[in-house]
Design an enzyme around this catalytic site. Structure first.
Site, PDB file in Angstrom:
ATOM      1  NE  ARG A  29      -2.111  -1.362   3.567  1.00  0.00           N
ATOM      2  CZ  ARG A  29      -1.913  -0.204   4.305  1.00  0.00           C
ATOM      3  NH1 ARG A  29      -2.211   0.998   4.303  1.00  0.00           N
ATOM      4  NH2 ARG A  29      -1.194  -0.522   5.804  1.00  0.00           N
ATOM      5  CE  LYS A  31      -6.160  -4.296   5.514  1.00  0.00           C
ATOM      6  NZ  LYS A  31      -6.673  -4.597   6.411  1.00  0.00           N
ATOM      7  CG  HIS A  74      -7.494  -4.182  11.549  1.00  0.00           C
ATOM      8  ND1 HIS A  74      -6.032  -3.731  11.660  1.00  0.00           N
ATOM      9  CD2 HIS A  74      -7.480  -4.728  10.382  1.00  0.00           C
ATOM     10  CE1 HIS A  74      -5.466  -4.321  10.749  1.00  0.00           C
ATOM     11  NE2 HIS A  74      -6.116  -5.357  10.035  1.00  0.00           N
ATOM     12  CB  SER A 104       2.357  -6.959  11.083  1.00  0.00           C
ATOM     13  OG  SER A 104       3.261  -7.927  10.459  1.00  0.00           O
ATOM     14  CE  LYS A 159      -5.368  -9.707  12.634  1.00  0.00           C
ATOM     15  NZ  LYS A 159      -5.945  -8.500  11.990  1.00  0.00           N
ATOM     16  CB  THR A 160      -3.303 -14.974  10.996  1.00  0.00           C
ATOM     17  OG1 THR A 160      -3.267 -13.561  10.495  1.00  0.00           O
ATOM     18  CG2 THR A 160      -3.755 -15.770   9.985  1.00  0.00           C
ATOM     19  CG  ASP A 194      -7.798  -8.348   7.970  1.00  0.00           C
ATOM     20  OD1 ASP A 194      -6.985  -7.668   8.855  1.00  0.00           O
ATOM     21  OD2 ASP A 194      -7.687  -7.322   7.131  1.00  0.00           O
ATOM     22  NE  ARG A 215      -0.048  -9.064   2.591  1.00  0.00           N
ATOM     23  CZ  ARG A 215      -0.622  -8.579   3.699  1.00  0.00           C
ATOM     24  NH1 ARG A 215      -1.600  -9.376   4.076  1.00  0.00           N
ATOM     25  NH2 ARG A 215      -0.260  -7.868   4.423  1.00  0.00           N
TER      26      ARG A 215
END
Length: 634
Positions: free
Chosen positions: A152, A297, A316, A334, A338-339, A353, A418
């Site tokens: 991004r 996003k 988020h 990051s 979390k994932t 997410d 990704r």
């Protein structure tokens, strides 16, 4: 002896013989290969489908209308390469050809072919045939390149500041919202629309955001690449044929002209890239970047604006649900896990997410997952590994030129590789992606300073304080080998995407937690026994035991003691976790160093929070004072 006598005609085997094909030419033969899709719903009258088809094209043409001309471009459905019939003639009556039109341009004389809501198979064909750098990997995923931008561009993202947004949005220091005026937006919109209309064909996706049917948003994505169309096909919620027939006008539209740059001499522009949001027009324009994550996003930012206006909290976070219906939210930057922690084979995945918390409970905003691929392995992340199959998109990965096996450790193009795939590719995904009100709100931090406990139970003001702070610590390396932790703060664990001031989201979170009896937790997945370099990373097995105890409800019943400086409540014991690591003070051999590091981190929290002191929460400001009191004290 072999009998070589000829058999009688009636004895000859005819298993592989058949009548000749009903075609006189190869073109006719190819036309027999594909059968026309049947209407998805019964059509009472013959003209009903034609009317719907006409209305759909009129709506798309209106979306692509340049504001300097009275009407949108002439559009027709279908791939121009597959169209054998003559291009439809323009109607003199409908386009006012009787009199000379001084506003007429060459673009008004051409047709733009619309490739509308194509299937993944169709998009594969478009990408491989027309987009250089598109390949099918050994697992069946579509490998693509996002061009010069592999991530991004937050400094190139702008929001139109008008009478409404001037008061509603968070502006100034610390805010992700960089202003632009209406005129500049329209200049960029015109540039994007003119570029898209100049193409022989464009891709149009009509899809939804938010699995809560009462609060879903209709989005239209107009793009020039099959890669972008397939990416959004995966990431947004895919409408059924019946829903698509009745889609109507979109609530929000993206114009992705990322292959074409913005004009650097345009006011507010600082590079050839610009991602522009106009909340009043409900439009987004992308110029100068082909990175697909900008669309995902960008829409998340839109939801951060639209949902709170409906008293719905946009988050988020990851979310999962136990077999008894207990829902947990996972917040974390990051590297915090979390994932990994929200993906649990013993629980249903609601989403990884982006979520909404409404009066109906929790709902996933998206229809897919956008996973990091760097160093991905079947052993560590089997669900993600298996989801990268036909229909998935992998961005900027490197693969063997012969076998097409992807090397996920290769960073030749970028470290930010990704994969985007539909959420139903995850075996334990809960479809539809909705759940009841959360029972636990888990804030994850990877504390490389090594002074935060592995788990703390938070009061409501503490939950708000740490939610607004959005803390984790990264490890920064230097050439001479010296490495030390660097504190990172991201408001609401997603500062790059929020539109309102962080305290507004925090107040909504506290209100919903209080109303529905949710408990807040701070879980440290980082270091213990010392900072990075002297201590050691808390074992994932221990963290999983902690998370399991939170889910089961056992941890909320435990006995607690309070820590210094941060005033955190820590349990005295957890089954399967060594009791000595629950209090960081016990794990440091140098007690003085521990106290100094603890005070240092507390100071960093205080300094970060200074930017939020001028905002009042509630009419009497009482809640603001409670939040400040919940921070570090030394």
């Amino acid at each position: 002896m072999i009998n070589t006598e000829k058999k009688k005609a009636e004895e000859i085997c005819h298993d592989d013989s058949s009548l000749p094909v009903k075609a006189q030419t190869l073109d006719e033969l190819h036309s027999l290969q594909k059968k026309k899709s049947a209407p998805s719903t019964p059509i009472k009258a013959a003209h009903a489908e034609d009317d719907r088809h006409k209305q759909q094209l009129q709506s798309i043409s209106a979306s692509l209308a340049s504001l300097t001309r009275e009407t949108g471009p002439n559009v027709v459905k279908g791939d121009p390469a597959m169209t054998t019939a003559e291009t439809p003639r323009l109607s003199a009556a409908s386009h006012h050809f009787a009199a000379p039109n001084l506003n007429m341009s060459d673009s008004a004389l051409k047709f733009t072919h619309i490739l509308y809501n194509l299937s993944p198979a169709e998009l594969y064909e478009q990408a491989i045939k027309y987009e250089k750098g598109s390949f099918i990997t050994a697992s069946g995923a579509l490998a693509t390149l996002s061009g010069a931008k592999t991530g991004r561009s937050p400094r190139d993202k702008r929001v139109v500041k008008d009478e409404t947004t001037a008061d509603d949005l968070w502006w100034g220091k610390g805010s992700p919202n960089i202003e632009m005026d209406e005129h500049t937006f329209m200049v960029n919109r015109e540039r994007a629309v003119d570029y898209l209309c100049s193409l022989e064909k464009v891709f149009v996706n009509d899809q939804f955001l938010n699995w809560d049917p009462e609060n879903r948003i209709k989005v239209r994505i107009v793009s020039a690449r099959a890669y972008h169309s397939l990416f959004m096909h995966n990431m947004c919620i895919r409408p059924s044929p019946e829903e698509l027939e009745n889609f109507g006008e979109p609530d929000f539209t993206i114009y992705n002209a990322g292959q074409f740059p913005c004009n650097r001499y345009t006011h507010y522009m600082t590079s050839s890239t610009s991602i522009d949001l106009n909340l009043a027009r409900r439009e987004m324009v992308i110029l100068g970047t082909q990175y697909a994550g900008e669309m995902k996003k960008g829409l998340f930012s839109v939801m951060h604006y639209l949902m709170p206006k409906r008293q719905i909290l946009s988050l988020h976070s990851g979310s999962n649900m136990g077999k008894d219906g207990d829902v947990a939210l996972f917040f974390g930057l990051s590297g915090t896990g979390k994932t990994t922690l929200s993906t649990d084979n013993n629980r249903y995945l609601i989403g990884d997410d982006e979520h909404c918390w409404s009066e109906n409970g929790v709902s996933n905003i998206e229809g897919g997952c956008y996973a990091k691929c760097i160093d991905l392995s079947r052993e560590k992340e089997p669900d993600i590994w298996n989801a990268i199959k036909f229909g998935a998109v992998v961005e900027n990965v490197v693969f063997d030129e012969h076998t097409r096996d992807v090397d996920y450790s290769d960073k030749s193009v970028t470290e930010n590789t990704r994969a985007a795939y539909p959420i139903e590719f995850i075996p334990n995904a809960k479809i539809p992606c909705v759940g009841p009100h959360p029972k636990n709100v888990i804030l994850l931090a990877c504390d490389a300073f090594g002074v935060l406990p592995p788990v703390s139970k938070l009061s409501l003001p503490q939950t708000m304080y740490h939610f607004i702070s959005g803390y984790t610590a990264l490890v920064a390396g230097t050439e001479d080998g010296i490495k030390e932790p660097t504190a990172t703060f991201s408001a609401c664990f997603g500062a790059a995407f929020i539109m309102l001031h962080p305290t507004k989201y925090a107040a909504m979170l506290a209100d919903k937690m209080q109303k529905h009896g949710a408990t807040g937790w701070l879980v440290n997945t980082g270091w213990s026994g010392g900072s990075y370099g002297s201590g050691s990373r808390i074992k994932l097995a221990y963290t999983r035991k902690i998370i399991d105890a939170i889910h089961s409800g056992e941890l909320v019943k435990a006995n607690y003691t309070k820590t210094e400086v941060f005033g955190l409540e820590i349990p005295t014991e957890i089954e399967g976790v060594p009791s000595e690591i629950l209090d960081p003070a016990n794990t440091w051999s140098e007690k003085e160093a521990h106290k100094e590091t603890l005070v240092k981190l507390g100071g960093l929290f205080k300094k970060n929070f200074e930017g939020f002191l001028n905002y009042k929460i509630g009419a009497d400001n009482k809640l603001t004072e409670e939040i400040l009191a919940a921070g570090p004290n030394f």
